[in-house]
Write an enzyme that holds these catalytic residues in place. Structure first.
Site, PDB file in Angstrom:
ATOM      1  N   GLU A 264       0.832  -1.211   0.000  1.00 12.63           N
ATOM      2  CA  GLU A 264       0.000   0.000   0.000  1.00 12.63           C
ATOM      3  C   GLU A 264       0.868   1.263   0.000  1.00 12.63           C
ATOM      4  O   GLU A 264       1.863   1.352   0.727  1.00 12.63           O
ATOM      5  CB  GLU A 264      -0.882  -0.025   1.245  1.00 12.63           C
ATOM      6  N   LYS A 321      -9.583   2.120  -2.983  1.00 13.84           N
ATOM      7  CA  LYS A 321     -10.091   1.631  -1.700  1.00 13.84           C
ATOM      8  C   LYS A 321     -11.421   2.300  -1.376  1.00 13.84           C
ATOM      9  O   LYS A 321     -11.569   3.518  -1.533  1.00 13.84           O
ATOM     10  CB  LYS A 321      -9.068   1.930  -0.602  1.00 13.84           C
ATOM     11  N   CYS A 375      -5.322  -2.770   2.848  1.00 12.40           N
ATOM     12  CA  CYS A 375      -5.191  -2.673   4.304  1.00 12.40           C
ATOM     13  C   CYS A 375      -6.446  -3.149   5.038  1.00 12.40           C
ATOM     14  O   CYS A 375      -6.784  -4.322   5.047  1.00 12.40           O
ATOM     15  CB  CYS A 375      -4.810  -1.251   4.689  1.00 12.40           C
TER      16      CYS A 375
END
Length: 502
Positions: A264, A321, A375
């Site tokens: 990430e 995301k 994440c």
């Protein structure tokens, strides 16, 4: 339960009683990673439930449940202070309030379960079922926070394989029932021994469900890159070149893999300004597809993204995301709060990151289609199950440097393993500081880079297993079991009370 009277400390009142409940919660939390003391955790759960079931009033049941939960979350979520220590000047003052507030807030669910169980006179088993229901609720409401679910204590045991059928909520219910059974067995109650027999059956069948590791001959090879950038240095101009060179060197290494994955936000510039950086990356990849984490802008909006640099060196696919961390990646009413110096920890922009449109698959050619998870998204089983179609594997890009060195990264890894079991899919996990890992469809870690180590790991990509029951039903089976057990116990307790009244 008559012999409980001899356990005077279990019946303690006042501050002494509060400490007993908190202590039971701390013991229960030792089942979470990195401790993985599942049997000790069951004892703590049993003692905490017993304390609640012996409460005389709903108010007392609430406070016993709350104290039980506070002890549990204070240990299980102790890593929550780590993100606030990255930038002491901006966020350090919040650290103690964050831990106390998070533990106390999460404990409200347990307190409500305790108060309701006493109000309805549900007894020990009813307290276990209602606490499982409380864990269910905290997984969903207010965007949900299913971190450190009670059911996670099973991840290092064969019982975890039942997640493929009943999911994490079902594992939570099992843990609470077995914890109650330990208390019953300690009181020489035959019902505790009977549930103990059920535990043995779950353990044995879990072993059977896991089976033997698969043959990975001729499977494509995935390379996970771990630059090991500590969060306080990650965006420091003096250190950025070092971390980038590490990722480039890892990508250039021979023999060549079939896919390279960076973690990430591992690219130090925004996507719309990254042409020269991407050219260097494409040269290092030498025609191998490379998935990387990067930030990107669309007007005033900023996204936390994963992108694919294809074999031609072009950015051909992007995933944004969409399940963002409250107060980490965005702040409600962020532009207003920014005027008072309050920002999300991962960005200094007013509103923080913008949410992407939802789950998307990334086509990786011969390796199949992957479901990217950035994440925090791997924490939510319902997010993983929301993919538009079944992927060939799960692909997590994460920066666990935010979570410190003690428990947070290991708990995050454990949850990734559980997602693999639930879906019957392998998981490849590239983490900035670790633990990067290749996980098979049964949750086994086949290869890993330890926490705090820079480098890369190459490993064949495991094949997906057959579609699991949980991947089809989600939490429906666990919810059905909770409702059925609640009404069965409620009806039984009412019948017992009427008999005594007569």
């Amino acid at each position: 339960m008559a012999e409980v009277a001899s356990w005077r400390w279990v019946r303690a009142e006042g501050w002494r009683g509060l400490l007993v409940s908190v202590g039971a919660g701390v013991i229960a939390a030792t089942g979470q990673a990195p401790f993985d003391l599942w049997f000790l955790s069951l004892i703590g759960l049993g003692l905490g439930l017993l304390r609640v079931s012996l409460a005389g009033t709903a108010r007392q049941g609430f406070w016993r449940g709350w104290a039980f939960g506070f002890g549990y979350f204070a240990l299980a979520l102790s890593w929550i202070i780590e993100p606030f220590l990255v930038d002491l000047a901006r966020h350090g003052w919040m650290a103690p309030f964050a831990l106390i507030g998070m533990a106390g807030g999460m404990a409200l669910f347990w307190g409500a379960a305790g108060g309701i169980s006493v109000r309805l006179r549900m007894g020990l088993w009813g307290a276990a079922v209602l606490l499982a229901a409380a864990e269910f609720l905290r997984s969903y409401i207010f965007t949900g926070f299913p971190w450190a679910l009670i059911g996670h204590i099973w991840i290092e045991t064969p019982v975890a394989q039942w997640a493929a059928i009943i999911g994490p909520q079902g594992l939570t219910l099992l843990a609470l029932l077995f914890g109650a059974a330990i208390v019953m067995a300690g009181q020489r109650d035959w019902r505790g021994a009977l549930v103990g027999l059920g535990f043995a059956l779950f353990w044995i069948t879990g072993n059977a469900l896991q089976g033997a590791p698969e043959d990975l001959t001729d499977r494509p090879v995935v390379r996970l890159v771990q630059p090991n950038a500590p969060q306080h240095q990650k965006w420091d101009p003096a250190h950025i070149p070092t971390f980038f060179r590490r990722a480039i060197a890892a990508s250039e290494a021979n023999p060549r893999p079939d896919l390279i994955i960076w973690p990430e936000t591992s690219v130090p510039v925004a996507l719309d300004r990254a042409d020269r950086t991407l050219a260097v990356m494409a040269d290092a990849a030498k025609g191998v597809p490379l998935v990387f984490g990067i930030q990107r802008f669309e007007g005033r909006q900023i996204y936390n993204s994963a992108a694919l640099l294809d074999s031609e060196g072009r950015v051909s696919q992007i995933y944004d995301k969409y399940h963002l961390v409250p107060f980490g990646e965005y702040v409600p009413f962020g532009n207003v709060m920014a005027r008072f110096g309050i920002h999300g920890m991962a960005t200094t922009q007013g509103d923080g990151f913008s949410a992407g449109p939802g789950p998307r698959l990334m086509d990786l050619g011969a390796l199949g289609r992957a479901l990217p998870l950035i994440c925090y998204e791997a924490v939510f089983p319902n997010d993983v199950g929301a993919a538009p179609e079944r992927p060939a594997f799960l692909m997590q890009l994460t920066n666990d440097a935010w979570f410190g060195q003690i428990s947070g990264p290991y708990q995050h890894l454990a949850q990734a393993r559980l997602r693999a079991i639930e879906q019957g899919l392998p998981m490849v996990r590239a983490a900035n500081t670790g633990v990067s890992a290749v996980i098979d469809s049964k949750g086994r870690v086949l290869a890993a880079l330890p926490l705090g180590v820079a480098g890369h790991v190459d490993h064949p990509l495991p094949a997906p297993a057959s579609r699991t029951i949980y991947s089809v039903t989600g939490d429906l089976l666990a919810l059905s079991a909770l409702i059925t057990l609640f009404f069965a116990i409620w009806a039984y307790q009412r019948a017992v009370l009427r008999r005594f009244a007569d």
